[in-house]
Design a protein around this motif. Structure first.
Motif, short mmCIF file in Angstrom:
data_model
loop_
_atom_site.label_atom_id
_atom_site.label_comp_id
_atom_site.label_asym_id
_atom_site.label_seq_id
_atom_site.Cartn_x
_atom_site.Cartn_y
_atom_site.Cartn_z
N THR A 168 0.86 -1.18 0.00
CA THR A 168 0.00 0.00 0.00
C THR A 168 0.90 1.23 0.00
O THR A 168 1.75 1.39 0.87
CB THR A 168 -0.94 0.00 1.21
N GLN A 211 1.21 5.52 -0.31
CA GLN A 211 0.53 6.81 -0.18
C GLN A 211 0.81 7.59 -1.46
O GLN A 211 1.96 7.73 -1.87
CB GLN A 211 1.05 7.58 1.04
N VAL A 264 -8.35 7.21 -10.79
CA VAL A 264 -8.48 5.77 -10.50
C VAL A 264 -8.20 4.97 -11.76
O VAL A 264 -7.38 4.04 -11.76
CB VAL A 264 -9.88 5.46 -9.95
N GLU A 318 -5.03 2.42 -12.24
CA GLU A 318 -5.36 1.00 -12.39
C GLU A 318 -4.98 0.50 -13.79
O GLU A 318 -4.45 -0.60 -13.94
CB GLU A 318 -6.83 0.75 -12.08
N LYS A 323 -5.75 -1.22 -6.44
CA LYS A 323 -7.02 -0.74 -5.89
C LYS A 323 -6.73 0.64 -5.32
O LYS A 323 -5.91 0.79 -4.43
CB LYS A 323 -7.55 -1.67 -4.81
N VAL A 324 -7.42 1.64 -5.88
CA VAL A 324 -7.19 3.03 -5.48
C VAL A 324 -8.22 3.43 -4.43
O VAL A 324 -9.41 3.18 -4.59
CB VAL A 324 -7.29 3.96 -6.70
N ASP A 325 -7.75 4.07 -3.36
CA ASP A 325 -8.61 4.63 -2.32
C ASP A 325 -8.42 6.15 -2.35
O ASP A 325 -7.44 6.66 -1.80
CB ASP A 325 -8.21 4.04 -0.96
N ALA A 369 -10.19 8.59 -0.96
CA ALA A 369 -10.33 9.23 0.35
C ALA A 369 -9.08 9.02 1.21
O ALA A 369 -8.66 9.93 1.93
CB ALA A 369 -11.56 8.70 1.07
N GLY A 370 -8.51 7.86 1.14
CA GLY A 370 -7.32 7.55 1.93
C GLY A 370 -6.02 7.94 1.27
O GLY A 370 -4.95 7.78 1.84
N LYS A 371 -6.11 8.47 0.03
CA LYS A 371 -4.93 8.86 -0.74
C LYS A 371 -3.92 7.72 -0.80
O LYS A 371 -2.72 7.91 -0.61
CB LYS A 371 -4.28 10.12 -0.17
N SER A 372 -4.44 6.51 -1.09
CA SER A 372 -3.54 5.36 -1.15
C SER A 372 -3.88 4.46 -2.34
O SER A 372 -4.98 4.50 -2.87
CB SER A 372 -3.61 4.56 0.15
N THR A 392 -3.27 0.34 -3.27
CA THR A 392 -2.78 -0.98 -2.89
C THR A 392 -2.51 -1.74 -4.17
O THR A 392 -3.39 -1.89 -5.02
CB THR A 392 -3.82 -1.72 -2.03
#
Length: 66
Positions: A5, A7, A17, A21, A32-34, A36-39, A41
């Motif tokens: 993961t 940042q 995204v 991806e 897998k883009v988050d 909100a979490g700016k991360s 994986t």
């Protein structure tokens, strides 16, 4: 397979995204883009790809891996 993961700064929308991806698919990884979490994986085969290649591929899309 390795899961990492990272940042990532500069992501804000679905285009971001899709960009990340899609870029991961081209090098043989999945992501897998988050937003909100700016991360991001990323799952990849460490015998075929290095973490540096993964980071560079994300940065080549215009985002900053921190």
């Amino acid at each position: 397979m390795q899961n990492v993961t990272l940042q990532v700064e500069g992501m804000s929308c679905n285009h971001c995204v899709n960009s990340i991806e899609g870029a991961m698919k081209t090098i043989g990884a999945t992501a897998k883009v988050d937003l909100a979490g700016k991360s991001v994986t990323v799952q990849f085969d460490e015998s075929k790809l290095s973490l540096d290649t993964v980071k560079t591929t994300i940065e080549d899309q215009g985002y900053d891996v921190v």
